[in-house]
Motif scaffolding. Structure first.
Motif, PDB file in Angstrom:
ATOM      1  N   PHE A 257     -82.644  -4.467 -46.632  1.00 35.04           N
ATOM      2  CA  PHE A 257     -83.468  -4.341 -45.435  1.00 35.04           C
ATOM      3  C   PHE A 257     -84.901  -3.975 -45.803  1.00 35.04           C
ATOM      4  O   PHE A 257     -85.151  -3.233 -46.760  1.00 35.04           O
ATOM      5  N   GLN A 258     -85.846  -4.497 -45.017  1.00 31.91           N
ATOM      6  CA  GLN A 258     -87.258  -4.194 -45.172  1.00 31.91           C
ATOM      7  C   GLN A 258     -87.731  -3.338 -44.003  1.00 31.91           C
ATOM      8  O   GLN A 258     -87.009  -3.138 -43.028  1.00 31.91           O
ATOM      9  N   ASP A 259     -88.967  -2.844 -44.073  1.00 35.33           N
ATOM     10  CA  ASP A 259     -89.472  -1.938 -43.039  1.00 35.33           C
ATOM     11  C   ASP A 259     -89.330  -2.534 -41.638  1.00 35.33           C
ATOM     12  O   ASP A 259     -88.941  -1.835 -40.694  1.00 35.33           O
ATOM     13  N   ASP A 260     -89.635  -3.821 -41.479  1.00 36.51           N
ATOM     14  CA  ASP A 260     -89.579  -4.440 -40.158  1.00 36.51           C
ATOM     15  C   ASP A 260     -88.156  -4.549 -39.619  1.00 36.51           C
ATOM     16  O   ASP A 260     -87.966  -4.780 -38.421  1.00 36.51           O
ATOM     17  N   ASP A 261     -87.179  -4.408 -40.506  1.00 40.88           N
ATOM     18  CA  ASP A 261     -85.781  -4.514 -40.085  1.00 40.88           C
ATOM     19  C   ASP A 261     -85.248  -3.230 -39.465  1.00 40.88           C
ATOM     20  O   ASP A 261     -84.126  -3.207 -38.951  1.00 40.88           O
ATOM     21  N   VAL A 262     -86.025  -2.174 -39.521  1.00 35.89           N
ATOM     22  CA  VAL A 262     -85.571  -0.852 -39.065  1.00 35.89           C
ATOM     23  C   VAL A 262     -86.280  -0.466 -37.774  1.00 35.89           C
ATOM     24  O   VAL A 262     -87.502  -0.601 -37.652  1.00 35.89           O
ATOM     25  N   SER A 263     -85.499   0.027 -36.818  1.00 40.31           N
ATOM     26  CA  SER A 263     -86.055   0.417 -35.514  1.00 40.31           C
ATOM     27  C   SER A 263     -87.001   1.600 -35.641  1.00 40.31           C
ATOM     28  O   SER A 263     -86.731   2.557 -36.366  1.00 40.31           O
ATOM     29  N   GLU A 264     -88.109   1.542 -34.913  1.00 37.48           N
ATOM     30  CA  GLU A 264     -89.039   2.669 -34.876  1.00 37.48           C
ATOM     31  C   GLU A 264     -88.517   3.792 -33.991  1.00 37.48           C
ATOM     32  O   GLU A 264     -89.095   4.877 -33.966  1.00 37.48           O
ATOM     33  N   VAL A 265     -87.436   3.549 -33.272  1.00 41.81           N
ATOM     34  CA  VAL A 265     -86.869   4.576 -32.402  1.00 41.81           C
ATOM     35  C   VAL A 265     -86.307   5.724 -33.225  1.00 41.81           C
ATOM     36  O   VAL A 265     -86.563   6.897 -32.956  1.00 41.81           O
ATOM     37  N   ASP A 266     -85.505   5.402 -34.250  1.00 39.49           N
ATOM     38  CA  ASP A 266     -84.893   6.460 -35.059  1.00 39.49           C
ATOM     39  C   ASP A 266     -85.026   6.219 -36.562  1.00 39.49           C
ATOM     40  O   ASP A 266     -84.527   6.988 -37.362  1.00 39.49           O
ATOM     41  N   HIS A 267     -85.679   5.124 -36.926  1.00 43.26           N
ATOM     42  CA  HIS A 267     -85.940   4.810 -38.338  1.00 43.26           C
ATOM     43  C   HIS A 267     -84.647   4.675 -39.139  1.00 43.26           C
ATOM     44  O   HIS A 267     -84.626   4.924 -40.341  1.00 43.26           O
ATOM     45  N   PHE A 268     -83.596   4.231 -38.488  1.00 41.03           N
ATOM     46  CA  PHE A 268     -82.317   4.074 -39.177  1.00 41.03           C
ATOM     47  C   PHE A 268     -81.510   2.892 -38.652  1.00 41.03           C
ATOM     48  O   PHE A 268     -80.984   2.115 -39.431  1.00 41.03           O
ATOM     49  N   HIS A 269     -81.397   2.771 -37.331  1.00 39.87           N
ATOM     50  CA  HIS A 269     -80.716   1.609 -36.776  1.00 39.87           C
ATOM     51  C   HIS A 269     -81.580   0.362 -36.962  1.00 39.87           C
ATOM     52  O   HIS A 269     -82.776   0.447 -37.221  1.00 39.87           O
ATOM     53  N   ALA A 270     -80.961  -0.792 -36.798  1.00 42.71           N
ATOM     54  CA  ALA A 270     -81.672  -2.056 -36.970  1.00 42.71           C
ATOM     55  C   ALA A 270     -82.567  -2.361 -35.775  1.00 42.71           C
ATOM     56  O   ALA A 270     -82.204  -2.124 -34.619  1.00 42.71           O
ATOM     57  N   SER A 271     -83.740  -2.901 -36.060  1.00 43.61           N
ATOM     58  CA  SER A 271     -84.608  -3.452 -35.039  1.00 43.61           C
ATOM     59  C   SER A 271     -84.086  -4.841 -34.659  1.00 43.61           C
ATOM     60  O   SER A 271     -83.083  -5.318 -35.208  1.00 43.61           O
ATOM     61  N   ARG A 272     -84.779  -5.527 -33.744  1.00 45.43           N
ATOM     62  CA  ARG A 272     -84.400  -6.908 -33.455  1.00 45.43           C
ATOM     63  C   ARG A 272     -84.443  -7.742 -34.733  1.00 45.43           C
ATOM     64  O   ARG A 272     -83.562  -8.552 -34.998  1.00 45.43           O
ATOM     65  N   ALA A 273     -85.504  -7.539 -35.512  1.00 43.47           N
ATOM     66  CA  ALA A 273     -85.624  -8.277 -36.769  1.00 43.47           C
ATOM     67  C   ALA A 273     -84.475  -7.938 -37.700  1.00 43.47           C
ATOM     68  O   ALA A 273     -83.942  -8.818 -38.398  1.00 43.47           O
ATOM     69  N   GLY A 274     -84.078  -6.669 -37.735  1.00 39.56           N
ATOM     70  CA  GLY A 274     -82.960  -6.264 -38.578  1.00 39.56           C
ATOM     71  C   GLY A 274     -81.650  -6.867 -38.113  1.00 39.56           C
ATOM     72  O   GLY A 274     -80.790  -7.244 -38.929  1.00 39.56           O
ATOM     73  N   GLN A 275     -81.470  -6.958 -36.805  1.00 41.67           N
ATOM     74  CA  GLN A 275     -80.273  -7.607 -36.271  1.00 41.67           C
ATOM     75  C   GLN A 275     -80.243  -9.082 -36.674  1.00 41.67           C
ATOM     76  O   GLN A 275     -79.181  -9.627 -37.024  1.00 41.67           O
ATOM     77  N   ALA A 276     -81.400  -9.733 -36.660  1.00 36.49           N
ATOM     78  CA  ALA A 276     -81.484 -11.126 -37.090  1.00 36.49           C
ATOM     79  C   ALA A 276     -81.165 -11.256 -38.576  1.00 36.49           C
ATOM     80  O   ALA A 276     -80.469 -12.183 -39.001  1.00 36.49           O
TER      81      ALA A 276
END
Length: 292
Positions: A257-276
């Motif tokens: 995972f890269q920085d954009d893949d991680v949610s800014e909400v909690d810095h641990f769960h996946a962002s939309r990009a991380g889900q993709a």
């Protein structure tokens, strides 16, 4: 996967209404004298009319839509957001038919979720079952609370046995556990992220003293890493022993995972990009399960 920022609402146990089991309809245990189920046909033209994912907050899309709560639209498995290109969407593109979908998933779910998951699955039509569990067995409130490798192996084997009994003809895809240490690496050097993790009671087994290089903290993280490897080995063995099951050969665990893949909400769960990113890593195993 449960970490949350300081001040965020506590994550309570949540089972989506779409996956609640019907009271009194729990599956009956298999007759000990009956022969094992035949392995589902491995035809190259298999078109699943229904897709069920068994999982935790990752499969619910928690924190992927800008808030510390589920967002199924962005789920790697059953999401509808075109930017995610979920497994459901990829199946639609492949077959020309959109599968019915359901998420049997719970915040904080670990392998102990097996019984509830199988009960819910027994109430559904399921041609394809995806299983992504294990992160919450290692990511716990303390090292004393982590699930041992042996207990995880026993629980996961029981889960797949239950899935096969509840959905005898379904194809099953068992996914390795995401590399939680990679997520820690992405945030450990940011003081604000380390502070937010430190203020949360979640995932202390990994995120406690996140910015520390003390010997005890380094050893603790190494223990978590070794435990995740043991979980993946157990998943592979359980899948190999289950008719109609395909293991991802470590593809999900191997995602860097890269920085954009991680949610800014909690810095641990996946962002939309991380889900993709997760959906793309998971797809080859699904294709294999469908016959190529």
């Amino acid at each position: 996967m449960r970490p949350r920022p300081s001040g965020a609402p506590a994550l309570t146990v949540l089972l989506l209404a779409t996956v609640l089991a019907v009271a009194g309809c729990a599956p009956q245990p298999a007759d000990a004298g009956s022969p094992p189920s035949a392995e589902p046909s491995a035809s190259a033209s298999f078109v699943p009319g229904s897709l069920v994912v068994i999982g935790d907050s990752m499969s619910l899309g928690v924190a992927s839509c800008g808030a510390p709560e589920p967002c199924l639209d962005a789920s790697w498995a059953v999401g509808t957001d075109p930017s995610v290109d979920s497994i459901s969407q990829r199946l639609t593109s492949r077959t020309g038919t959109a599968p019915a979908t359901a998420a049997i998933a719970q915040l904080g779910a670990g392998v102990s979720f097996a019984d509830a998951a199988v009960d819910s699955l027994s109430q559904k039509e399921a041609d394809l079952v995806l299983v992504l569990l294990g992160a919450n067995d290692a990511c716990t409130s303390s090292m004393d609370a982590v699930t041992s490798a042996d207990d995880f192996a026993a629980g996961y084997a029981a889960l797949l046995t239950g899935v096969r009994q509840a959905a005898p003809e379904a194809r099953i895809v068992a996914f390795s556990v995401p590399d939680l240490l990679r997520l820690w690496e992405l945030g450990r050097d940011d003081p604000a992220i380390a502070k937010a993790w430190g203020a949360s009671p979640s995932c202390r087994s990994l995120l406690g003293n996140a910015d520390s290089d003390a010997a005890a903290d380094v050893a603790r993280r190494a223990e978590i890493g070794a435990l995740l490897d043991a979980y993946d080995d157990a998943i592979a063995r359980a899948c190999a022993a289950t008719a109609g099951c395909t293991f991802d050969d470590g593809a999900v665990h191997g995602v860097v995972f890269q920085d954009d893949d991680v949610s800014e909400v909690d810095h641990f769960h996946a962002s939309r990009a991380g889900q993709a990113t997760l959906a793309a890593a998971a797809w080859p195993a699904v294709e294999q399960a469908l016959g190529g």
